[in-house]
Design an enzyme around this catalytic site. Structure first.
Site, mmCIF file in Angstrom:
data_model
loop_
_atom_site.group_PDB
_atom_site.id
_atom_site.type_symbol
_atom_site.label_atom_id
_atom_site.label_comp_id
_atom_site.label_asym_id
_atom_site.label_seq_id
_atom_site.Cartn_x
_atom_site.Cartn_y
_atom_site.Cartn_z
ATOM 1 C CB CYS A 34 -0.940 0.002 1.201
ATOM 2 S SG CYS A 34 -1.915 -1.480 1.294
ATOM 3 C CG HIS B 153 -3.044 3.051 2.690
ATOM 4 N ND1 HIS B 153 -3.650 2.716 1.493
ATOM 5 C CD2 HIS B 153 -3.054 1.926 3.447
ATOM 6 C CE1 HIS B 153 -3.982 1.443 1.528
ATOM 7 N NE2 HIS B 153 -3.639 0.946 2.700
ATOM 8 C CG ASN C 208 -6.452 -1.282 1.996
ATOM 9 O OD1 ASN C 208 -5.873 -0.829 1.015
ATOM 10 N ND2 ASN C 208 -5.812 -1.780 3.033
HETATM 11 N N1 ACO Z 1 -17.403 -9.323 10.756
HETATM 12 C C1 ACO Z 1 -17.701 -9.629 12.033
HETATM 13 N N2 ACO Z 1 -16.779 -9.940 12.940
HETATM 14 C C2 ACO Z 1 -15.487 -9.937 12.545
HETATM 15 C C3 ACO Z 1 -15.119 -9.615 11.243
HETATM 16 C C4 ACO Z 1 -16.139 -9.308 10.323
HETATM 17 N N3 ACO Z 1 -15.869 -8.991 9.040
HETATM 18 N N4 ACO Z 1 -13.768 -9.682 11.148
HETATM 19 C C5 ACO Z 1 -13.310 -10.029 12.348
HETATM 20 N N5 ACO Z 1 -14.345 -10.192 13.191
HETATM 21 C C6 ACO Z 1 -14.337 -10.573 14.606
HETATM 22 C C7 ACO Z 1 -13.039 -11.258 14.986
HETATM 23 O O1 ACO Z 1 -13.107 -12.637 14.674
HETATM 24 C C8 ACO Z 1 -13.024 -11.027 16.488
HETATM 25 O O2 ACO Z 1 -13.850 -11.981 17.102
HETATM 26 P P1 ACO Z 1 -13.373 -12.728 18.442
HETATM 27 O O3 ACO Z 1 -13.158 -11.628 19.446
HETATM 28 O O4 ACO Z 1 -14.526 -13.605 18.736
HETATM 29 O O5 ACO Z 1 -12.127 -13.444 18.058
HETATM 30 C C9 ACO Z 1 -13.708 -9.671 16.651
HETATM 31 O O6 ACO Z 1 -14.388 -9.409 15.414
HETATM 32 C C10 ACO Z 1 -12.784 -8.519 16.971
HETATM 33 O O7 ACO Z 1 -11.681 -8.571 16.127
HETATM 34 P P2 ACO Z 1 -10.530 -7.508 16.263
HETATM 35 O O8 ACO Z 1 -9.355 -7.996 15.474
HETATM 36 O O9 ACO Z 1 -10.318 -7.133 17.678
HETATM 37 O O10 ACO Z 1 -11.186 -6.223 15.544
HETATM 38 P P3 ACO Z 1 -10.531 -4.832 15.307
HETATM 39 O O11 ACO Z 1 -11.348 -3.802 15.946
HETATM 40 O O12 ACO Z 1 -9.047 -4.828 15.578
HETATM 41 O O13 ACO Z 1 -10.686 -4.663 13.724
HETATM 42 C C11 ACO Z 1 -9.510 -4.890 11.661
HETATM 43 C C12 ACO Z 1 -10.126 -5.608 12.845
HETATM 44 C C13 ACO Z 1 -10.624 -4.152 10.947
HETATM 45 C C14 ACO Z 1 -8.900 -5.922 10.723
HETATM 46 C C15 ACO Z 1 -8.429 -3.889 12.151
HETATM 47 O O14 ACO Z 1 -7.552 -4.534 13.028
HETATM 48 C C16 ACO Z 1 -7.643 -3.287 11.019
HETATM 49 O O15 ACO Z 1 -8.163 -2.512 10.236
HETATM 50 N N6 ACO Z 1 -6.335 -3.563 10.950
HETATM 51 C C17 ACO Z 1 -5.484 -2.985 9.912
HETATM 52 C C18 ACO Z 1 -5.624 -3.768 8.667
HETATM 53 C C19 ACO Z 1 -4.950 -3.121 7.505
HETATM 54 O O16 ACO Z 1 -4.844 -1.917 7.429
HETATM 55 N N7 ACO Z 1 -4.505 -3.935 6.567
HETATM 56 C C20 ACO Z 1 -4.027 -3.507 5.314
HETATM 57 C C21 ACO Z 1 -2.608 -3.167 5.320
HETATM 58 S S1 ACO Z 1 -2.227 -2.473 3.812
HETATM 59 C C22 ACO Z 1 -1.528 -3.602 2.718
HETATM 60 O O17 ACO Z 1 -0.348 -3.594 2.548
HETATM 61 C C23 ACO Z 1 -2.377 -4.556 1.919
#
Ligand code: ACO
Length: 332
Positions: free
Chosen positions: A117, A257, A287
């Protein structure tokens, strides 16, 4: 060879997103998720997904063509094409070579960069060196990705986050005081395992994270990426501003980003700026990896959010792990 110039600016922008819209409600029918969860945790409401016959090179080509037109140039004027992507059509030829052929940019050298990204910032930093030295006059830098092709569509942790798109900028020498005033690039390969997409070689620990039929899909530790992202977005912005003896109050607009609205809000808080100073279109597209910053920049320009003389920060993070920022005094 072109005469060296001390200032390189963005003189054209363009973008393209596929027509097909996939909403959070559509995803509710595919995985155990909800519109409310996706919206509150990420800010995403919908994303665009490319049709089978529209590979990365095709959407990159359309965005690139629009940027060239916006710059008042023709493909024949382009000396260099860099495509930032982690979803190339093929390992070889590069996506940049395929774009060069589609454009008919017969005089241009062409290659891809892989910084996930952060790709657009890496690409424009590399391309601007060629113009600074006088080696080239006009460079086209494209950020294009179709993460939809490497998603595990039954994994709710990743499939709700991404969309497809392409954005492009044309770089050229500009008047003193304008253009890309400083950039800051970084990488920490020791943290690479938190966001991976295997290709030719698949280590055992990467196999363990995936279903056997999906070894080449994206996997990430979302919360680790989240913490990293908030930290480096703020640090990279401050470092590039420090190099110029400027501070965040001098900035008119930050174009970051677009990975998660909470990452953007977290970085804004660390930087001590209002979110109004930050451009975001994540609700529309999710994203789009290397395309995110370029599409956001093009939309901000077309919406009149960026005007001649404004100080703009482009800042991103991504797989690698990588990060980067660019401070630009807008020259158009
Ligand atoms: N729908 C419902 N529940 C979900 C979903 C979904 N789509 N996805 C995850 N959950 C659940 C998880 O399983 C977890 O359940 P559990 O507690 O029973 O295990 C719960 O929701 C909470 O998960 P968290 O990981 O604590 O959620 P968080 O608030 O951290 O959000 C997220 C997760 C959105 C992935 C966040 O951490 C994030 O945006 N991280 C950055 C990701 C990113 O930017 N990636 C791209 C990098 S760029 C590149 O180079 C491609």
């Amino acid at each position: 060879m072109i005469q060296a110039s001390r200032n390189v600016g963005i003189v054209g922008t363009g973008s393209y997103v596929p027509e097909k819209v996939v909403t959070n409600f559509d995803l509710e029918k595919m995985v155990e998720t909800s519109d409310e969860w996706i919206k509150t945790r990420t800010g995403i409401e919908q994303r665009r997904i490319a049709e089978e016959n529209m590979p990365t090179s095709e959407i990159a080509y359309i965005a690139g063509k629009r940027a060239i037109e916006d710059a008042g140039l023709t493909p024949e004027d382009i000396d260099l094409i860099i495509v930032a992507t982690i979803t190339p059509d093929m390992y070889s030829p590069s996506t940049a070579c395929r774009v060069q052929a589609k454009l008919g940019a017969s005089k241009a050298a062409a290659f891809d960069v892989n910084a996930a990204c952060t790709g657009l910032i890496y690409g424009l930093t590399v391309a601007s060196q060629f113009i600074l030295t006088g080696y080239y006059k006009n460079a086209l830098v494209i950020g294009a990705d179709e993460l939809s092709r490497i998603l595990e569509w039954t994994d709710r942790n990743t499939c709700v986050l991404f969309g497809d798109g392409a954005g492009a900028v044309v770089l050229q020498a500009v008047d003193n005081g304008y253009g890309i005033l400083s950039t800051n690039l970084g990488a920490d390969g020791s943290m690479g395992d938190v966001l991976t997409i295997p290709s030719c070689y698949i280590p055992e620990h990467e196999k363990e994270k995936r279903k056997p039929e999906n070894y080449r899909t994206i996997w990430m530790d979302g919360s680790e990426v989240f913490k990293f992202a908030v930290r480096v977005m703020a640090n990279a912005t401050n470092r590039a501003l420090d190099d110029l003896n400027l501070d965040i109050n001098d900035v008119n607009l930050i174009v970051p980003h677009q990975a998660n609205i909470r990452i953007i809000e977290g970085a804004a808080k660390r930087l001590g700026v209002s979110v109004n100073k930050i451009y975001s279109n994540i609700h529309r597209y999710g994203n789009m990896s290397a395309a995110s910053i370029a599409v956001a920049l093009d939309e901000a320009v077309k919406e009149g959010r960026i005007n001649k003389g404004d100080l703009i920060v482009l800042v991103g993070f991504g797989g690698g792990l990588t990060w980067g920022s660019a401070i630009v005094r807008w020259s158009k």
